[in-house]
Enzyme design. Structure first.
Site, PDB file in Angstrom:
ATOM      1  N   ASP A  89      -8.188  -5.328   0.113  1.00 24.63           N
ATOM      2  CA  ASP A  89      -8.366  -6.694  -0.698  1.00 24.63           C
ATOM      3  C   ASP A  89      -8.142  -8.049  -0.866  1.00 24.63           C
ATOM      4  OD1 ASP A  89      -9.765  -4.500  -2.769  1.00 24.63           O
ATOM      5  OD2 ASP A  89      -7.566  -3.657  -3.573  1.00 24.63           O
ATOM      6  N   HIS A 140       0.848  -1.198   0.256  1.00 23.03           N
ATOM      7  CA  HIS A 140      -0.058   0.374   0.213  1.00 23.03           C
ATOM      8  C   HIS A 140       1.152   1.407  -0.102  1.00 23.03           C
ATOM      9  CE1 HIS A 140      -3.177   2.666   1.501  1.00 23.03           C
ATOM     10  NE2 HIS A 140      -4.137   1.832   0.326  1.00 23.03           N
TER      11      HIS A 140
HETATM   12  C1  SDX Z   1      -6.488   0.067  -2.664  1.00 23.88           C
HETATM   13  O1  SDX Z   1      -3.822   4.262  -2.013  1.00 23.88           O
HETATM   14  C2  SDX Z   1      -5.148   4.007  -1.804  1.00 23.88           C
HETATM   15  O2  SDX Z   1      -6.181   4.283  -0.131  1.00 23.88           O
HETATM   16  C3  SDX Z   1      -6.370   2.804  -2.391  1.00 23.88           C
HETATM   17  C4  SDX Z   1      -7.605   1.676  -1.446  1.00 23.88           C
HETATM   18  C5  SDX Z   1      -8.576   2.237  -0.857  1.00 23.88           C
HETATM   19  O3  SDX Z   1      -8.947   2.191  -0.146  1.00 23.88           O
HETATM   20  O4  SDX Z   1      -8.789   3.440  -1.870  1.00 23.88           O
HETATM   21  O5  SDX Z   1      -6.584   1.314  -0.063  1.00 23.88           O
HETATM   22  C6  SDX Z   1      -7.474   0.682  -2.456  1.00 23.88           C
HETATM   23  O6  SDX Z   1      -5.531   0.555  -3.667  1.00 23.88           O
HETATM   24  C7  SDX Z   1      -5.477  -1.376  -2.791  1.00 23.88           C
HETATM   25  C8  SDX Z   1      -4.801  -1.426  -2.962  1.00 23.88           C
HETATM   26  C9  SDX Z   1      -4.551  -2.766  -4.188  1.00 23.88           C
HETATM   27  N1  SDX Z   1      -3.366  -2.467  -4.695  1.00 23.88           N
HETATM   28  C10 SDX Z   1      -2.982  -4.223  -4.485  1.00 23.88           C
HETATM   29  O7  SDX Z   1      -2.548  -4.671  -3.678  1.00 23.88           O
HETATM   30  C11 SDX Z   1      -2.194  -4.672  -5.807  1.00 23.88           C
HETATM   31  C12 SDX Z   1      -1.034  -5.069  -5.211  1.00 23.88           C
HETATM   32  N2  SDX Z   1      -0.144  -3.696  -4.587  1.00 23.88           N
HETATM   33  C13 SDX Z   1       0.597  -3.026  -5.543  1.00 23.88           C
HETATM   34  O8  SDX Z   1       0.635  -2.897  -7.228  1.00 23.88           O
HETATM   35  C14 SDX Z   1       1.789  -1.223  -4.570  1.00 23.88           C
HETATM   36  O9  SDX Z   1       1.900  -2.069  -3.764  1.00 23.88           O
HETATM   37  C15 SDX Z   1       0.523  -0.623  -4.959  1.00 23.88           C
HETATM   38  C16 SDX Z   1       0.254  -0.091  -5.916  1.00 23.88           C
HETATM   39  C17 SDX Z   1      -0.682  -1.262  -3.507  1.00 23.88           C
HETATM   40  C18 SDX Z   1       1.174   0.003  -4.036  1.00 23.88           C
HETATM   41  O10 SDX Z   1       2.132   0.703  -4.695  1.00 23.88           O
HETATM   42  P1  SDX Z   1       3.215   1.735  -4.782  1.00 23.88           P
HETATM   43  O11 SDX Z   1       3.002   3.117  -3.441  1.00 23.88           O
HETATM   44  O12 SDX Z   1       3.828   3.141  -5.461  1.00 23.88           O
HETATM   45  O13 SDX Z   1       4.587   1.265  -4.111  1.00 23.88           O
HETATM   46  P2  SDX Z   1       6.043   1.056  -4.659  1.00 23.88           P
HETATM   47  O14 SDX Z   1       5.425  -0.073  -6.510  1.00 23.88           O
HETATM   48  O15 SDX Z   1       6.409   1.687  -4.766  1.00 23.88           O
HETATM   49  O16 SDX Z   1       6.474  -0.477  -3.476  1.00 23.88           O
HETATM   50  C19 SDX Z   1       7.460  -0.006  -3.158  1.00 23.88           C
HETATM   51  C20 SDX Z   1       7.977  -1.619  -3.724  1.00 23.88           C
HETATM   52  C21 SDX Z   1       8.943  -1.528  -4.866  1.00 23.88           C
HETATM   53  O17 SDX Z   1       9.999  -2.592  -4.786  1.00 23.88           O
HETATM   54  P3  SDX Z   1      11.643  -1.798  -5.392  1.00 23.88           P
HETATM   55  O18 SDX Z   1      11.642  -1.163  -6.175  1.00 23.88           O
HETATM   56  O19 SDX Z   1      11.883  -0.966  -4.064  1.00 23.88           O
HETATM   57  O20 SDX Z   1      12.640  -3.125  -4.721  1.00 23.88           O
HETATM   58  O21 SDX Z   1       8.091  -2.643  -3.360  1.00 23.88           O
HETATM   59  C22 SDX Z   1       7.357  -3.769  -4.173  1.00 23.88           C
HETATM   60  C23 SDX Z   1       7.664  -2.756  -5.699  1.00 23.88           C
HETATM   61  O22 SDX Z   1       8.153  -3.260  -6.381  1.00 23.88           O
HETATM   62  N3  SDX Z   1       5.339  -3.881  -4.099  1.00 23.88           N
HETATM   63  C24 SDX Z   1       5.165  -5.244  -4.610  1.00 23.88           C
HETATM   64  C25 SDX Z   1       4.111  -5.249  -4.077  1.00 23.88           C
HETATM   65  N4  SDX Z   1       4.272  -4.210  -3.733  1.00 23.88           N
HETATM   66  C26 SDX Z   1       4.675  -3.196  -3.554  1.00 23.88           C
HETATM   67  N5  SDX Z   1       6.174  -6.578  -4.539  1.00 23.88           N
HETATM   68  C27 SDX Z   1       5.125  -7.618  -5.340  1.00 23.88           C
HETATM   69  N6  SDX Z   1       4.485  -7.173  -5.018  1.00 23.88           N
HETATM   70  C28 SDX Z   1       3.624  -6.053  -4.478  1.00 23.88           C
HETATM   71  N7  SDX Z   1       2.086  -6.261  -3.911  1.00 23.88           N
END
Ligand code: SDX
Length: 437
Positions: A371, A313
């Site tokens: 989720d 998140h």
């Molecule tokens: C919702 O924002 C809100 O408030 C949203 C929400 C709401 O109520 O409105 O809470 C609802 O959207 C929940 C989120 C649902 N999405 C998912 O479950 C999809 C999987 N999650 C990711 O796509 C991700 O964690 C996000 C989109 C939720 C957040 O992305 P960020 O803040 O841009 O984080 P990031 O991509 O910069 O991640 C930081 C690191 C990265 O690795 P490095 O590049 O530092 O090595 O963490 C890794 C990312 O690759 N990472 C993950 C991951 N989430 C982040 N790696 C594997 N699996 C994951 N799910």
């Protein structure tokens, strides 16, 4: 309305090349991090800021929802989500988000009555559904039909009139379950069910989803309670992507129905509200506990591009408090449905445990989000996977419209118009087509 309580704190920014400096005011909210007010930055220095994805940018002042992502805290108008989920109900939370306070008994009765008087949709709207293919994704239908509401309710699109804004808000909250259930009924070829105003909000939604006109349908009270709680858990979440989309659309003066349709489109993506659907697809793909390690190896391999859906998140660097309540609700629903063993739940819990003990997820502070468990509950309740994000939209409508209302009342808000770091071609001479090589 930007406020700054206490001392006149400033932050000084110095350009190391020219030596030019600017003092920027620091704003303090009620709680939460301090905020540097950069509104004068460009005018005084010629610099923009660069922040793709707005990771460090506050786009608005708001009084609705507060999140402390490090501690896993979520408050609506100051009330903890755990308390609201346990002790309140969705209609009360809607009132709270829209109006700022919990309702008195009389106010609640009146509010429920008023909402129930807006549950039907214009009869002509039924024909919109027929324009869609039966296999259309229900989120595609939601984008279209909710956007079309502005063509039907002309008497609540004048955003300068507070009464029209209020009526539009009530209409949207009340009609979303009806439209969502219609999208489902259309996909399975069953007749639309008219809403029943003697039923509570969540109960009526389940009735419209799963009832048929040829026989009586009794909604299971445990499932109605669970549905209500799921709606509470999704009601609002500060300046997330879809809410920011609604605000951006609203900043242009667009009508509320159009703004909410924009929010629905934004919610659809798998990184946002579409994740609940993606979680179930992922669990299906993993299939068995013995494949978890191999799946996580793919997730950790950046070249593979696989994400652990329902994990991570932008704001929570700790357990999403909604995921905890969701897990508990999952047990209640399975119990009510007398499902002793749900392989998907077993698989999800094992996956969660393995991930929470894996350095990749620990180092990046990746925890289950709202989720992760919701899809398992919704599937057990009989919802097809394609409806999961629609349910999120039904619940989030009150958050979107509350935030939209706040935006309209906020005299400091301007049209949303970010700037950019341009890295394209420098000015060059036009070459006629005959001379291009
Ligand atoms: C919702 O924002 C809100 O408030 C949203 C929400 C709401 O109520 O409105 O809470 C609802 O959207 C929940 C989120 C649902 N999405 C998912 O479950 C999809 C999987 N999650 C990711 O796509 C991700 O964690 C996000 C989109 C939720 C957040 O992305 P960020 O803040 O841009 O984080 P990031 O991509 O910069 O991640 C930081 C690191 C990265 O690795 P490095 O590049 O530092 O090595 O963490 C890794 C990312 O690759 N990472 C993950 C991951 N989430 C982040 N790696 C594997 N699996 C994951 N799910």
């Amino acid at each position: 309305m930007a406020t700054s309580k206490g001392k006149n704190e400033t932050v000084t920014l110095i350009d190391n090349i020219s030596g030019k400096r600017v003092d920027l005011p620091v704003l303090n909210g009620t709680i939460g991090p301090k905020v540097i007010d950069i509104r004068r930055l460009y005018a005084e220095t010629g610099f923009f800021t660069y922040d793709p994805g707005y990771t460090a940018t506050g786009s608005t002042e708001s009084r609705i929802t507060y999140i402390d992502g490090d501690k896993g805290v979520l408050l609506h108008r100051g009330y903890a989500i755990e308390d609201l989920a346990e002790k309140s109900d969705f209609m009360e939370v809607c009132y709270l988000l829209l109006k700022g306070e919990l309702p008195t008994k009389e106010q609640k009765t009146r509010f429920e009555h008023d909402i129930s008087r807006h549950t039907m949709v214009h009869e002509q709207l039924n024909f919109f559904f027929r324009g869609f293919r039966r296999d259309a994704h229900p989120m595609a239908i939601m984008c279209g039909v909710v956007g079309a509401l502005s063509a039907f309710y002309h008497d609540s699109t004048d955003i300068t009139d507070p009464r029209q804004r209020m009526i539009a808000s009530y209409r949207l909250v009340a009609k979303m379950p009806t439209i969502a259930a219609m999208a489902y009924k259309y996909s399975i070829g069953q007749p639309f069910m008219y809403p029943r105003n003697d039923l509570k909000f969540a109960e009526n939604f389940l009735y419209m989803m799963f009832g048929v006109p040829c026989e009586e349908y009794k909604v299971n009270p445990v499932l109605a309670k669970a549905m209500d709680r799921i709606f509470i858990l999704h009601a609002d979440h500060e300046q997330n992507a879809s809410t920011s989309t609604v605000r951006m659309a609203g900043s242009t003066g667009a009508n509320p129905f159009a703004c909410i349709a924009a929010g629905i489109a934004s919610l659809w993506g798998p990184a946002h509200g579409g994740a609940n659907e993606a979680v179930l697809k992922m669990l299906g793909e993993i299939g068995d506990k013995k494949h978890i390690k191999a799946y996580l190896a793919r997730v950790k391999d950046k070249k593979d591009g696989t994400m652990l859906m329902g994990f991570g998140h932008r704001v929570y660097k700790n357990y999403d408090p909604r995921a905890k309540v969701m897990q508990k609700t999952c047990y209640e629903v399975l119990d009510a449905l007398k499902i002793k063993n749900e392989p998907l739940l077993d698989l999800a819990m094992e996956l969660e445990q393995i991930a929470l003990n894996d350095n990749y997820f620990v180092d990046r502070k990746l925890y289950p989000n709202v989720d992760f468990y919701s899809g398992i509950i919704l599937k057990a309740m009989g919802f097809p996977t394609s409806m999961f994000t629609v349910l999120f939209a039904v619940a989030r409508t009150v958050g979107w419209i509350s935030q939209w209302s706040e935006l309209i009342d906020d005299k400091e808000q301007k049209i949303g118009r970010p700037r950019q770091l341009y890295t394209g071609a420098e000015p060059r001479k036009f070459v006629p087509i005959s001379k291009r090589t």
